[in-house]
Design a protein around this motif. Structure first.
Motif, PDB file in Angstrom:
ATOM      1  N   VAL A 109      86.108 -74.024  60.293  1.00 33.76           N
ATOM      2  CA  VAL A 109      84.655 -74.103  60.476  1.00 33.76           C
ATOM      3  C   VAL A 109      84.313 -74.890  61.738  1.00 33.76           C
ATOM      4  O   VAL A 109      83.512 -74.453  62.574  1.00 33.76           O
ATOM      5  N   LEU A 110      84.919 -76.067  61.874  1.00 31.00           N
ATOM      6  CA  LEU A 110      84.664 -76.891  63.060  1.00 31.00           C
ATOM      7  C   LEU A 110      85.130 -76.181  64.332  1.00 31.00           C
ATOM      8  O   LEU A 110      84.473 -76.256  65.377  1.00 31.00           O
ATOM      9  N   GLY A 111      86.267 -75.492  64.224  1.00 27.63           N
ATOM     10  CA  GLY A 111      86.770 -74.763  65.378  1.00 27.63           C
ATOM     11  C   GLY A 111      85.822 -73.661  65.818  1.00 27.63           C
ATOM     12  O   GLY A 111      85.595 -73.458  67.017  1.00 27.63           O
ATOM     13  N   THR A 112      85.248 -72.944  64.853  1.00 28.41           N
ATOM     14  CA  THR A 112      84.276 -71.885  65.171  1.00 28.41           C
ATOM     15  C   THR A 112      83.059 -72.469  65.861  1.00 28.41           C
ATOM     16  O   THR A 112      82.558 -71.910  66.850  1.00 28.41           O
ATOM     17  N   MET A 113      82.569 -73.588  65.348  1.00 27.76           N
ATOM     18  CA  MET A 113      81.419 -74.242  65.969  1.00 27.76           C
ATOM     19  C   MET A 113      81.748 -74.704  67.386  1.00 27.76           C
ATOM     20  O   MET A 113      80.922 -74.562  68.305  1.00 27.76           O
ATOM     21  N   CYS A 114      82.945 -75.230  67.577  1.00 23.26           N
ATOM     22  CA  CYS A 114      83.341 -75.705  68.910  1.00 23.26           C
ATOM     23  C   CYS A 114      83.475 -74.552  69.893  1.00 23.26           C
ATOM     24  O   CYS A 114      83.071 -74.671  71.063  1.00 23.26           O
ATOM     25  N   VAL A 115      84.050 -73.433  69.446  1.00 21.67           N
ATOM     26  CA  VAL A 115      84.172 -72.272  70.323  1.00 21.67           C
ATOM     27  C   VAL A 115      82.787 -71.771  70.727  1.00 21.67           C
ATOM     28  O   VAL A 115      82.537 -71.487  71.909  1.00 21.67           O
ATOM     29  N   PHE A 116      81.883 -71.675  69.757  1.00 21.92           N
ATOM     30  CA  PHE A 116      80.523 -71.214  70.053  1.00 21.92           C
ATOM     31  C   PHE A 116      79.843 -72.134  71.064  1.00 21.92           C
ATOM     32  O   PHE A 116      79.290 -71.669  72.071  1.00 21.92           O
ATOM     33  N   ALA A 117      79.899 -73.446  70.809  1.00 28.89           N
ATOM     34  CA  ALA A 117      79.239 -74.404  71.696  1.00 28.89           C
ATOM     35  C   ALA A 117      79.877 -74.398  73.081  1.00 28.89           C
ATOM     36  O   ALA A 117      79.171 -74.459  74.105  1.00 28.89           O
ATOM     37  N   SER A 118      81.198 -74.299  73.144  1.00 30.19           N
ATOM     38  CA  SER A 118      81.890 -74.327  74.431  1.00 30.19           C
ATOM     39  C   SER A 118      81.561 -73.096  75.266  1.00 30.19           C
ATOM     40  O   SER A 118      81.291 -73.199  76.472  1.00 30.19           O
ATOM     41  N   VAL A 119      81.567 -71.917  74.637  1.00 29.12           N
ATOM     42  CA  VAL A 119      81.263 -70.690  75.374  1.00 29.12           C
ATOM     43  C   VAL A 119      79.801 -70.691  75.823  1.00 29.12           C
ATOM     44  O   VAL A 119      79.490 -70.289  76.955  1.00 29.12           O
ATOM     45  N   LEU A 120      78.906 -71.157  74.954  1.00 28.05           N
ATOM     46  CA  LEU A 120      77.498 -71.214  75.337  1.00 28.05           C
ATOM     47  C   LEU A 120      77.291 -72.150  76.520  1.00 28.05           C
ATOM     48  O   LEU A 120      76.571 -71.820  77.480  1.00 28.05           O
ATOM     49  N   PHE A 121      77.937 -73.317  76.496  1.00 31.99           N
ATOM     50  CA  PHE A 121      77.809 -74.259  77.593  1.00 31.99           C
ATOM     51  C   PHE A 121      78.379 -73.679  78.886  1.00 31.99           C
ATOM     52  O   PHE A 121      77.752 -73.757  79.954  1.00 31.99           O
ATOM     53  N   ALA A 122      79.577 -73.075  78.779  1.00 30.68           N
ATOM     54  CA  ALA A 122      80.203 -72.489  79.965  1.00 30.68           C
ATOM     55  C   ALA A 122      79.366 -71.341  80.513  1.00 30.68           C
ATOM     56  O   ALA A 122      79.250 -71.163  81.734  1.00 30.68           O
ATOM     57  N   TYR A 123      78.747 -70.575  79.612  1.00 34.68           N
ATOM     58  CA  TYR A 123      77.911 -69.460  80.060  1.00 34.68           C
ATOM     59  C   TYR A 123      76.649 -69.967  80.758  1.00 34.68           C
ATOM     60  O   TYR A 123      76.264 -69.460  81.822  1.00 34.68           O
ATOM     61  N   LYS A 124      76.015 -70.989  80.179  1.00 34.72           N
ATOM     62  CA  LYS A 124      74.796 -71.534  80.783  1.00 34.72           C
ATOM     63  C   LYS A 124      75.091 -72.192  82.124  1.00 34.72           C
ATOM     64  O   LYS A 124      74.243 -72.185  83.025  1.00 34.72           O
ATOM     65  N   MET A 125      76.272 -72.756  82.275  1.00 32.76           N
ATOM     66  CA  MET A 125      76.667 -73.374  83.542  1.00 32.76           C
ATOM     67  C   MET A 125      77.163 -72.344  84.558  1.00 32.76           C
ATOM     68  O   MET A 125      77.496 -72.685  85.679  1.00 32.76           O
ATOM     69  N   ARG A 126      77.216 -71.065  84.135  1.00 30.51           N
ATOM     70  CA  ARG A 126      77.687 -69.958  84.968  1.00 30.51           C
ATOM     71  C   ARG A 126      79.164 -70.082  85.332  1.00 30.51           C
ATOM     72  O   ARG A 126      79.603 -69.555  86.343  1.00 30.51           O
ATOM     73  N   TRP A 127      79.920 -70.796  84.493  1.00 31.00           N
ATOM     74  CA  TRP A 127      81.359 -70.804  84.662  1.00 31.00           C
ATOM     75  C   TRP A 127      81.942 -69.467  84.208  1.00 31.00           C
ATOM     76  O   TRP A 127      83.026 -69.083  84.636  1.00 31.00           O
ATOM     77  N   ILE A 128      81.238 -68.814  83.304  1.00 34.65           N
ATOM     78  CA  ILE A 128      81.625 -67.479  82.849  1.00 34.65           C
ATOM     79  C   ILE A 128      80.602 -66.497  83.399  1.00 34.65           C
ATOM     80  O   ILE A 128      79.399 -66.651  83.151  1.00 34.65           O
ATOM     81  N   ARG A 129      81.055 -65.510  84.128  1.00 35.13           N
ATOM     82  CA  ARG A 129      80.174 -64.488  84.679  1.00 35.13           C
ATOM     83  C   ARG A 129      80.563 -63.137  84.089  1.00 35.13           C
ATOM     84  O   ARG A 129      81.697 -62.688  84.261  1.00 35.13           O
ATOM     85  N   VAL A 130      79.633 -62.535  83.413  1.00 37.43           N
ATOM     86  CA  VAL A 130      79.887 -61.265  82.749  1.00 37.43           C
ATOM     87  C   VAL A 130      79.680 -60.139  83.761  1.00 37.43           C
ATOM     88  O   VAL A 130      78.559 -59.710  84.010  1.00 37.43           O
ATOM     89  N   THR A 131      80.750 -59.688  84.348  1.00 34.16           N
ATOM     90  CA  THR A 131      80.731 -58.605  85.316  1.00 34.16           C
ATOM     91  C   THR A 131      81.394 -57.374  84.718  1.00 34.16           C
ATOM     92  O   THR A 131      81.945 -57.412  83.606  1.00 34.16           O
ATOM     93  N   ARG A 132      81.369 -56.299  85.475  1.00 31.28           N
ATOM     94  CA  ARG A 132      82.019 -55.083  85.002  1.00 31.28           C
ATOM     95  C   ARG A 132      83.519 -55.299  84.830  1.00 31.28           C
ATOM     96  O   ARG A 132      84.125 -54.799  83.888  1.00 31.28           O
TER      97      ARG A 132
END
Length: 282
Positions: free
Chosen positions: A155-178
């Motif tokens: 459960v904690l791991g799922t929450m951490c993955v969600f929060a980490s990906v959201l933070f990385a996405y908002k910081m534009r560390w992850i760019r969703v390209t083709r």
């Protein structure tokens, strides 16, 4: 290129020319703004479409509230199943049988919603309820035979993955390209084919099949499964962001909630399996 999420794919979200998701790709203008003919946009004359000033467009509050309702249903029914369905040796087969039945119903409901052209809140919430029931029994069994710490870790791991990906996405560390989309889809297809092969071998040859769900290989594939889930979260975030930016109808918020729930369930199950293996190796 269609969206990775079957929910959004049925609603016209697509990718073209290396760009990001939008609506009705068949109407996009090549060489200019890919959303220039978006029927939901308020202004298509400047080349910078804006979200329309309408009351029935999707907002972040809509996505958050629908996701909270869907995940809340999963958590509620999982809690009920944990309490009501015993997993002691005398009743474990009965509990597992009911849980598998609930999982099959959830799968059918998920497929029905994925192929519908409009969001159906009753179907989405019913899916969440049956999925939660399955997860509740599975988690209770894991707690009984592997220890409660395994479930808490998942459960904690799922929450951490969600929060980490959201933070990385908002910081534009992850760019969703083709390219990102293509890599994730190819990896997911390969992963699923290997899991199906492992299941078939375990059914017909007995044992643990090809060993992809136990030992060192099990740990490796568990990590790969979690990483894939994180990648799908990034795709989901991009779809939500584009839906809000380009004025998706409000009922798309239910589809966003459905897609996020599917991904989070995937991540939880992969983490639960991973921690089971690690616990068994101690």
């Amino acid at each position: 290129m269609r969206s990775s999420n079957p929910v959004f794919s049925r609603r016209g979200f697509s990718r073209d020319n290396g760009g990001y998701a939008g609506f009705d790709a068949q109407h996009q203008q090549a060489g200019t703004n890919p959303y220039a003919t978006n029927p939901y946009a308020a202004d298509t004359t400047t080349g910078m479409p804006q979200a329309p000033a309408r009351a029935d467009v999707m907002t972040m509050d809509d996505v958050v509230s629908r996701t909270a309702m869907t995940l809340g249903t999963v958590i509620l029914t999982a809690t009920i199943a944990w309490i009501a369905m015993p997993v002691d040796p005398a009743n474990v087969n009965k509990s597992y049988g009911i849980a598998v039945g609930a999982a099959l119903v959830a799968m059918v409901l998920g497929l029905v919603q994925s192929f519908k052209r409009k969001a159906s809140p009753p179907i989405i919430l019913a899916y969440a309820a049956f999925e939660g029931f399955f997860l509740g029994v599975l988690s209770a069994a894991t707690s009984t035979y592997f220890g409660a710490g395994v479930v808490i870790q998942a459960v904690l791991g799922t929450m951490c993955v969600f929060a980490s990906v959201l933070f990385a996405y908002k910081m534009r560390w992850i760019r969703v390209t083709r390219r990102f989309y293509g890599f994730v889809m190819a990896a997911a297809m390969g992963f699923m084919l290997l899991m199906v092969a492992n299941l078939l071998f375990s059914v017909f040859a007995g044992g643990d099949g090809l060993g992809f769900r136990s030992g060192g290989l099990g740990i490796l594939f568990g990590i790969v499964g979690v990483v894939l889930g994180a990648c799908f979260l990034a795709l989901d975030f991009k779809q939500v962001e584009d839906g809000i930016t380009y004025g998706a109808p409000r009922d798309e918020a239910w589809l966003a909630a459905f897609g996020l729930t599917l991904t989070l369930v995937w991540i939880y199950l992969e983490l639960l399996r991973l921690f089971q293996i690690l616990s068994g190796d101690d």
